[in-house]
Design a protein around this motif. Sequence first.
Motif, PDB file in Angstrom:
ATOM      1  N   PRO A  46     -18.248 -23.769 -27.209  1.00 14.86           N
ATOM      2  CA  PRO A  46     -19.141 -24.595 -28.036  1.00 14.86           C
ATOM      3  C   PRO A  46     -19.852 -25.676 -27.207  1.00 14.86           C
ATOM      4  CG  PRO A  46     -17.099 -24.211 -29.195  1.00 14.86           C
ATOM      5  CD  PRO A  46     -16.902 -23.699 -27.787  1.00 14.86           C
ATOM      6  N   PHE A  47     -19.130 -26.294 -26.288  1.00 13.63           N
ATOM      7  CA  PHE A  47     -19.750 -27.281 -25.389  1.00 13.63           C
ATOM      8  C   PHE A  47     -20.825 -26.626 -24.534  1.00 13.63           C
ATOM      9  CE2 PHE A  47     -19.656 -28.619 -20.904  1.00 13.63           C
ATOM     10  CZ  PHE A  47     -20.247 -29.869 -21.025  1.00 13.63           C
ATOM     11  N   MET A  48     -20.507 -25.462 -23.978  1.00  8.86           N
ATOM     12  CA  MET A  48     -21.448 -24.768 -23.103  1.00  8.86           C
ATOM     13  C   MET A  48     -22.693 -24.344 -23.872  1.00  8.86           C
ATOM     14  SD  MET A  48     -18.448 -22.702 -21.083  1.00  8.86           S
ATOM     15  CE  MET A  48     -19.412 -21.693 -19.975  1.00  8.86           C
ATOM     16  N   LEU A  49     -22.519 -23.885 -25.099  1.00  9.85           N
ATOM     17  CA  LEU A  49     -23.671 -23.517 -25.927  1.00  9.85           C
ATOM     18  C   LEU A  49     -24.471 -24.752 -26.324  1.00  9.85           C
ATOM     19  CD1 LEU A  49     -21.938 -20.741 -28.014  1.00  9.85           C
ATOM     20  CD2 LEU A  49     -23.926 -20.415 -26.517  1.00  9.85           C
ATOM     21  N   ALA A  50     -23.799 -25.889 -26.507  1.00  9.42           N
ATOM     22  CA  ALA A  50     -24.522 -27.131 -26.777  1.00  9.42           C
ATOM     23  C   ALA A  50     -25.376 -27.522 -25.574  1.00  9.42           C
ATOM     24  CB  ALA A  50     -23.542 -28.255 -27.136  1.00  9.42           C
ATOM     25  N   CYS A  51     -24.844 -27.350 -24.374  1.00  8.81           N
ATOM     26  CA  CYS A  51     -25.637 -27.612 -23.156  1.00  8.81           C
ATOM     27  C   CYS A  51     -26.870 -26.727 -23.136  1.00  8.81           C
ATOM     28  CB  CYS A  51     -24.799 -27.369 -21.901  1.00  8.81           C
ATOM     29  SG  CYS A  51     -23.544 -28.602 -21.581  1.00  8.81           S
ATOM     30  N   MET A  52     -26.692 -25.454 -23.480  1.00  7.73           N
ATOM     31  CA  MET A  52     -27.825 -24.529 -23.497  1.00  7.73           C
ATOM     32  C   MET A  52     -28.836 -24.959 -24.550  1.00  7.73           C
ATOM     33  SD  MET A  52     -29.502 -21.946 -22.390  1.00  7.73           S
ATOM     34  CE  MET A  52     -28.609 -20.642 -21.571  1.00  7.73           C
ATOM     35  N   ALA A  53     -28.374 -25.296 -25.743  1.00  4.72           N
ATOM     36  CA  ALA A  53     -29.295 -25.712 -26.802  1.00  4.72           C
ATOM     37  C   ALA A  53     -30.077 -26.952 -26.377  1.00  4.72           C
ATOM     38  CB  ALA A  53     -28.517 -25.983 -28.092  1.00  4.72           C
ATOM     39  N   ASP A  54     -29.400 -27.916 -25.777  1.00  2.80           N
ATOM     40  CA  ASP A  54     -30.068 -29.135 -25.325  1.00  2.80           C
ATOM     41  C   ASP A  54     -31.106 -28.804 -24.249  1.00  2.80           C
ATOM     42  OD1 ASP A  54     -30.595 -31.859 -25.357  1.00  2.80           O
ATOM     43  OD2 ASP A  54     -28.877 -32.379 -24.119  1.00  2.80           O
ATOM     44  N   ALA A  55     -30.754 -27.918 -23.325  1.00  8.77           N
ATOM     45  CA  ALA A  55     -31.692 -27.515 -22.276  1.00  8.77           C
ATOM     46  C   ALA A  55     -32.891 -26.785 -22.883  1.00  8.77           C
ATOM     47  CB  ALA A  55     -30.993 -26.621 -21.252  1.00  8.77           C
ATOM     48  N   LEU A  56     -32.642 -25.921 -23.851  1.00  8.80           N
ATOM     49  CA  LEU A  56     -33.733 -25.199 -24.503  1.00  8.80           C
ATOM     50  C   LEU A  56     -34.652 -26.153 -25.266  1.00  8.80           C
ATOM     51  CD1 LEU A  56     -31.722 -22.082 -25.706  1.00  8.80           C
ATOM     52  CD2 LEU A  56     -33.574 -22.077 -24.009  1.00  8.80           C
ATOM     53  N   LEU A  57     -34.081 -27.153 -25.905  1.00  6.24           N
ATOM     54  CA  LEU A  57     -34.906 -28.163 -26.569  1.00  6.24           C
ATOM     55  C   LEU A  57     -35.771 -28.898 -25.550  1.00  6.24           C
ATOM     56  CD1 LEU A  57     -32.384 -29.588 -29.167  1.00  6.24           C
ATOM     57  CD2 LEU A  57     -34.610 -28.571 -29.691  1.00  6.24           C
ATOM     58  N   THR A  58     -35.208 -29.151 -24.377  1.00  2.85           N
ATOM     59  CA  THR A  58     -35.937 -29.849 -23.324  1.00  2.85           C
ATOM     60  C   THR A  58     -37.181 -29.083 -22.890  1.00  2.85           C
ATOM     61  OG1 THR A  58     -33.906 -30.882 -22.553  1.00  2.85           O
ATOM     62  CG2 THR A  58     -35.715 -30.805 -20.987  1.00  2.85           C
ATOM     63  N   VAL A  59     -37.099 -27.749 -22.917  1.00  6.22           N
ATOM     64  CA  VAL A  59     -38.243 -26.928 -22.495  1.00  6.22           C
ATOM     65  C   VAL A  59     -39.059 -26.417 -23.691  1.00  6.22           C
ATOM     66  CG1 VAL A  59     -37.226 -26.277 -20.277  1.00  6.22           C
ATOM     67  CG2 VAL A  59     -36.858 -24.810 -22.274  1.00  6.22           C
ATOM     68  N   GLY A  60     -38.840 -27.006 -24.872  1.00  4.96           N
ATOM     69  CA  GLY A  60     -39.658 -26.678 -26.026  1.00  4.96           C
ATOM     70  C   GLY A  60     -39.320 -25.392 -26.734  1.00  4.96           C
ATOM     71  N   ARG A  61     -38.088 -24.931 -26.602  1.00  4.29           N
ATOM     72  CA  ARG A  61     -37.677 -23.676 -27.247  1.00  4.29           C
ATOM     73  C   ARG A  61     -36.668 -23.966 -28.357  1.00  4.29           C
ATOM     74  NH1 ARG A  61     -36.043 -20.006 -22.317  1.00  4.29           N
ATOM     75  NH2 ARG A  61     -35.271 -18.727 -24.030  1.00  4.29           N
ATOM     76  N   GLY A  62     -37.137 -24.690 -29.377  1.00  9.63           N
ATOM     77  CA  GLY A  62     -36.276 -25.117 -30.474  1.00  9.63           C
ATOM     78  C   GLY A  62     -35.641 -23.985 -31.252  1.00  9.63           C
ATOM     79  N   ASP A  63     -36.384 -22.891 -31.468  1.00  5.95           N
ATOM     80  CA  ASP A  63     -35.805 -21.765 -32.217  1.00  5.95           C
ATOM     81  C   ASP A  63     -34.654 -21.124 -31.449  1.00  5.95           C
ATOM     82  OD1 ASP A  63     -37.504 -22.142 -34.352  1.00  5.95           O
ATOM     83  OD2 ASP A  63     -38.950 -20.629 -33.694  1.00  5.95           O
ATOM     84  N   ASP A  64     -34.809 -20.988 -30.130  1.00  7.04           N
ATOM     85  CA  ASP A  64     -33.719 -20.452 -29.312  1.00  7.04           C
ATOM     86  C   ASP A  64     -32.525 -21.404 -29.299  1.00  7.04           C
ATOM     87  OD1 ASP A  64     -35.198 -18.175 -28.681  1.00  7.04           O
ATOM     88  OD2 ASP A  64     -35.996 -19.056 -26.841  1.00  7.04           O
TER      89      ASP A  64
END
Length: 142
Positions: A46-64
């Motif tokens: 869950p932590f690792m997926l949160a890191c991915m979600a935060d990184a994806l938000l950083t690059v403008g990929r909110g749906d991902d």
Amino acid sequence: EQRLPYFASIAKCCDGWVRATAGDGGAGVARIREGLAARQAVPWEPFMLACMADALLTVGRGDDAATCLAEAAALVERTGARWWEAELHRLRGLCWLSRPTPDTNRAEAGFRTALDVGPVPRGEVLGAAGGRGPRAVMARAR
């Protein structure tokens, strides 16, 4: 042999998150994918997926990012590993704000749920969080 793959997968995700939040989003997302692909650190997923979600938000990929958060939420429910749950809700709020038409009501609900389920390990949930905390984000969305 010494459980190094376990720690290496976590380290890759942390390294990727740092790279993404420091401005190298593509490299950060790729590095986190490496860590997640190993699937060596199940309690940490869950932590690792949160890191991915935060990184994806950083690059403008909110749906991902929202897809990652849904996977993390399913893991939390299945395993009961709730230690990162508040951060998942905070990030879900940010996903609602990242849409072409931000949904401030759903974003605020995510932030309030984060408050209800416990403290966010990375900082105060309503704090500045480097300008990415709920107060700062909601102020920009209005």
